[in-house]
Design a protein around this motif. Sequence first.
Motif, PDB file in Angstrom:
ATOM      1  N   UNK A 808      32.132 -14.153  26.991  1.00 15.90           N
ATOM      2  CA  UNK A 808      32.040 -14.368  28.519  1.00 15.90           C
ATOM      3  C   UNK A 808      31.547 -13.137  29.118  1.00 15.90           C
ATOM      4  N   UNK A 809      31.755 -11.809  28.550  1.00 16.04           N
ATOM      5  CA  UNK A 809      31.410 -10.390  29.168  1.00 16.04           C
ATOM      6  C   UNK A 809      30.463  -9.846  28.429  1.00 16.04           C
ATOM      7  N   UNK A 810      29.875 -10.549  27.513  1.00 15.42           N
ATOM      8  CA  UNK A 810      28.978  -9.729  26.709  1.00 15.42           C
ATOM      9  C   UNK A 810      27.854  -9.250  27.429  1.00 15.42           C
ATOM     10  N   UNK A 811      27.320  -7.788  27.356  1.00 13.79           N
ATOM     11  CA  UNK A 811      26.158  -7.340  28.112  1.00 13.79           C
ATOM     12  C   UNK A 811      25.123  -6.822  27.182  1.00 13.79           C
ATOM     13  N   UNK A 812      25.569  -6.491  26.074  1.00  9.34           N
ATOM     14  CA  UNK A 812      24.381  -5.943  25.009  1.00  9.34           C
ATOM     15  C   UNK A 812      24.808  -6.562  23.600  1.00  9.34           C
ATOM     16  N   UNK A 813      23.807  -7.203  22.944  1.00 10.62           N
ATOM     17  CA  UNK A 813      23.882  -7.389  21.624  1.00 10.62           C
ATOM     18  C   UNK A 813      22.810  -6.869  20.846  1.00 10.62           C
ATOM     19  N   UNK A 814      23.289  -6.318  19.719  1.00  5.25           N
ATOM     20  CA  UNK A 814      22.406  -5.676  18.602  1.00  5.25           C
ATOM     21  C   UNK A 814      22.497  -6.459  17.142  1.00  5.25           C
ATOM     22  N   UNK A 815      21.455  -6.803  16.849  1.00  2.00           N
ATOM     23  CA  UNK A 815      21.597  -7.143  15.581  1.00  2.00           C
ATOM     24  C   UNK A 815      20.514  -6.394  14.657  1.00  2.00           C
ATOM     25  N   UNK A 816      21.251  -5.473  13.811  1.00  2.00           N
ATOM     26  CA  UNK A 816      20.202  -4.538  13.136  1.00  2.00           C
ATOM     27  C   UNK A 816      20.306  -4.707  11.396  1.00  2.00           C
ATOM     28  N   UNK A 817      19.279  -4.219  10.856  1.00  2.00           N
ATOM     29  CA  UNK A 817      19.408  -4.128   9.362  1.00  2.00           C
ATOM     30  C   UNK A 817      19.999  -5.394   8.671  1.00  2.00           C
ATOM     31  N   UNK A 818      19.176  -6.492   8.773  1.00  5.11           N
ATOM     32  CA  UNK A 818      19.605  -7.660   8.214  1.00  5.11           C
ATOM     33  C   UNK A 818      20.901  -8.142   8.316  1.00  5.11           C
ATOM     34  N   UNK A 819      21.406  -7.815   9.627  1.00  5.61           N
ATOM     35  CA  UNK A 819      22.448  -8.615  10.256  1.00  5.61           C
ATOM     36  C   UNK A 819      22.500 -10.067   9.938  1.00  5.61           C
ATOM     37  N   UNK A 820      21.182 -10.581  10.138  1.00  5.72           N
ATOM     38  CA  UNK A 820      21.046 -12.076   9.978  1.00  5.72           C
ATOM     39  C   UNK A 820      19.962 -12.170   9.093  1.00  5.72           C
ATOM     40  N   UNK A 821      20.146 -12.769   7.698  1.00  6.72           N
ATOM     41  CA  UNK A 821      19.070 -12.837   6.729  1.00  6.72           C
ATOM     42  C   UNK A 821      18.202 -14.285   6.848  1.00  6.72           C
ATOM     43  N   UNK A 822      18.522 -14.836   8.108  1.00  2.90           N
ATOM     44  CA  UNK A 822      17.718 -16.368   8.031  1.00  2.90           C
ATOM     45  C   UNK A 822      16.391 -15.845   8.851  1.00  2.90           C
ATOM     46  N   UNK A 823      15.437 -16.873   9.224  1.00  2.00           N
ATOM     47  CA  UNK A 823      14.318 -17.030   9.630  1.00  2.00           C
ATOM     48  C   UNK A 823      14.192 -17.385  11.186  1.00  2.00           C
ATOM     49  N   UNK A 824      15.130 -17.946  11.882  1.00  2.00           N
ATOM     50  CA  UNK A 824      15.074 -18.367  13.097  1.00  2.00           C
ATOM     51  C   UNK A 824      16.218 -18.312  13.604  1.00  2.00           C
ATOM     52  N   UNK A 825      16.138 -17.584  15.053  1.00  2.35           N
ATOM     53  CA  UNK A 825      17.237 -17.233  15.909  1.00  2.35           C
ATOM     54  C   UNK A 825      17.120 -18.133  17.069  1.00  2.35           C
ATOM     55  N   UNK A 826      18.210 -18.812  17.875  1.00  2.00           N
ATOM     56  CA  UNK A 826      18.208 -19.739  18.944  1.00  2.00           C
ATOM     57  C   UNK A 826      19.145 -19.130  19.795  1.00  2.00           C
ATOM     58  N   UNK A 827      18.377 -19.023  20.964  1.00  2.00           N
ATOM     59  CA  UNK A 827      19.229 -18.684  22.309  1.00  2.00           C
ATOM     60  C   UNK A 827      19.190 -19.880  23.048  1.00  2.00           C
TER      61      UNK A 827
END
Length: 939
Positions: A808-827
């Motif tokens: 509910x209060x997240x202000x900053x999101x960092x995904x770095x260095x293959x935190x996600x190894x898939x092909x597509x992100x969906x907001x």
Amino acid sequence: MAEDGVGSVLQELYKFALEERALLTGVEKEFIDIKDDLESIQALLKDADRVAAYEEEEQGYDKGVKTWVKQLREASFRIEDVIDEYNMYEAQKNNHSIFITTLQMIPGLSRHMNPLHKIASEIQDIKSSLGKIKERSERFQFDKSEIRSGSYRGTKAPRIGDPRMAPYFIEENQVVGFEEPRDELVNCLVEGTNDLLLVSVVGMGGLGKTTLAKHVFDNPLVKEHFHYRSFITVSQSYSMRELLTEMIKKFCKDSNERIPKGLQNMDDVKFITQVREYLESKKYLVVFDDVWEEKFSDEIKHALVSNNNGSRIIVTTRIMHVAEYFKESFLVRVHVLQRLPSNKAWELFCKKTFRGQCECPTELVEMSTEIVERCGGLPLAIVAIGGLLSTKAKETFEWTKVSQNLRMELQRNVHLTDLMKILSLSYDDLPYHLKSCMLYFGIYPEDYTINRKRLTRQWMAEGFIKNEEVRPLEEVSEEYLTELIQRSLVDVSAVGFDGKVRSVKVHDVSREVIIRKMKDLSFCHLMNKDGEQVTIGVTRRFSIAAFSNSDLKNSGTRAIFVFDKGDLPEHFMDGLSSKFKLLKVLDFQNSLLTSLPDNMGNLFHLRYLNLSHTKVTILPKSIGNLVYLETLDLRQTKVHQLPQEINKLTKLRLLPVYYRRYEGHYDMLNFTTGVQLQEGIGGLVSLQKLYFLEADYGGIGLIQELKMLTQLRKLGIRCVRGEFGNALCATIQAMNRLESLNITAKAKNEIIDLDSLSVPPPNLKVLNLKSRLTKLPDWIPNLNNLVKLRLGLSNFEDDPLDSLKKLPNLLRLNLWDNAFSGESLHFQVGGFPKLKEVDLTRLDRLSSITIDKKALQGLQHFRFKNNPQLKVLPQDLQNLKNLQFLGFAEMPAELVDSIEQGGPCHWIINHIPLVQIRQNEGSKFHDYKLYRIPTQPNA
């Protein structure tokens, strides 16, 4: 015979032991008495400072009070010194060996070697001095009860000759830079609601609030719209009854009406009723200029009736919370007056300096530009310095002298002393507890940007922060800083993603006011490049921009700041512990310091030691003697191991220690190195911040010992092995106060299982995880207070956004260095309700991003870096209407080319104010250049 000799010595020792005991008992009583004297002096100084400021304002007033205040202050310094000496003696006397103690009792040595004798003598001398100060005070023509009651309160309305009179008589053609705010305020007055509207004009002293208000007041449209107008100067000394009476008289005069009878003889209720009845049917405008206190709103709210006639009130003030406080009782619009832009500042300077010709001679353009820049867009400073230069010959030599000697000119030249008086009012009006905090800004060099944490930690170490409600000192100190910002005394230089102030600075001319106050108060001595010699006499602090050949000597010095970028003199470092034994603050940040003396531990009273960004690699073992140390700042040093003696520091609260390799190629695991701590870390019972700790050095035992650090609020731990997972979870679960957690694995393939952390710290706000994870821990999506999340190396195959979107209060999101190894992100729409920043870096397989329409509506910053498969710009970026910044670094050429002006995807980003490309130019971290892609956000 030998036995007779021994007996004689023992008899003498016994005699002196009795004398020592009697002396100790006497000193204890004197010590208590003199501590009471100090409390009385400090209480008196709180109001006496205001009296001294009043003396400066009143021409020809006797200087007696100011001299008396100076003597009291110096006496308080001496008492503080002797208290600290006594406390040091008490703490250390039991540590002396029996041999040393025996020697001190031998005749002829006792009074020379025992510090207690020196302390007793100093106390007697101080008491004698206090008696003389009291005798002198009786000759002065003032009543100390008036000081305590505040009879010398503040300033009065401007009189003939007062510099504050000038704004009332500036011609329209002399006003520069106020066209836009003038038109805005005029529209506020003559258009819009029929309800009573109050406009607060707020800004620092000298910004032109009175000038703006007067020209709005005299505007033809305003004159025609309001038949009843009154311009009232409030200032710091006022009677509300007199102000309202003056308002009614001006209304009556302008409308040729008879003044209501008997206003002076009515009681307050009847008086307010009479004012309300008079205003009931009128469309009026009243300007209250120079309001200083919140209570002013409460005093006018019953008298100034809202009669649905479109009446208006304008209030000018230097204090934001005063401007905001009117919202409790009125419909309010706050107008924050800005400094002049460079073109308007130059126009005003030329008008004032060159009068009729209004053009700057070519040979003076460079020097004039420099002078205008130093004025920092402050109209009063521009007018004052321009007025001074208008009297000088139009020659480079003359102007150079003024520029180089501006500080001296500010104190002695009639054109500039008026400027100093006006700016000093804001300092003089400060509560006593904020004055020392404000003076600290003079310690830092001119135009210096000051880190908030560095500044507030120094305040805490000096004892400026008074915590009467048992709250964290950091919280109280930040309130102090906010108060100074609200009072328009301090500028905010940078704000973090969470809205918190990161750094601050003061206006250059305001700094000159501070420096003048510092000298008057013996607050700090500045050693600069001009070769200024060390002050003879009392000085509490040294700010060293350049070392001189003189030997620094002042045993009562409480703080030393080294800003010199050259090598530190050997004599300074060698004598540090012996010459400045009462030091509380020692700051070497960014200096060329290479090592600390072995006897560093002799600085018994030291509370703050800043070695960040120095070349120090080893700490002496004597560091364990600094029993009062609260902050040990070792950021960006190559100190890789701390001595075991550090574990004795039971009052240590802040221990940031790490080194980041900006000189090489970035590697997530090896970019930052931490510190090795020895067994016994659990003794640091007051520790609140510890980062970064190398976990593989102490292993599971070290991690388990961290449980004892129950006050910890920030923990950074590196080199974590997979087998540490359960122990680490158990330790984290015991840290109920933890707000920031940073965990980095030993190696890229090291899997850390964090699922056993069943109940995470309830107050966690920042979480950095750089490790392979079997899956996203269930507790992370339940961190309701989390504002920053950074994941790296985790290799999630499934889109993690689906699990994280409800934070509910997240202000900053960092995904770095293959935190996600898939092909597509969906907001998805409805997810991440408060998210402001997203950073996607080195996600090797990411090739597409979907952003639902109306998703991420609060997003302001979006960064992409080194995502090799993301070759097509996500079209959904067009839906982010509030995006202020879009950044690309090391992205595929086809994507970058497509967004260039004229490119096929430029239309997608054309609404974003700042689109920036970063290009690497070398192997080092900072080897890059930035260029901007033109956009038309308002098209």
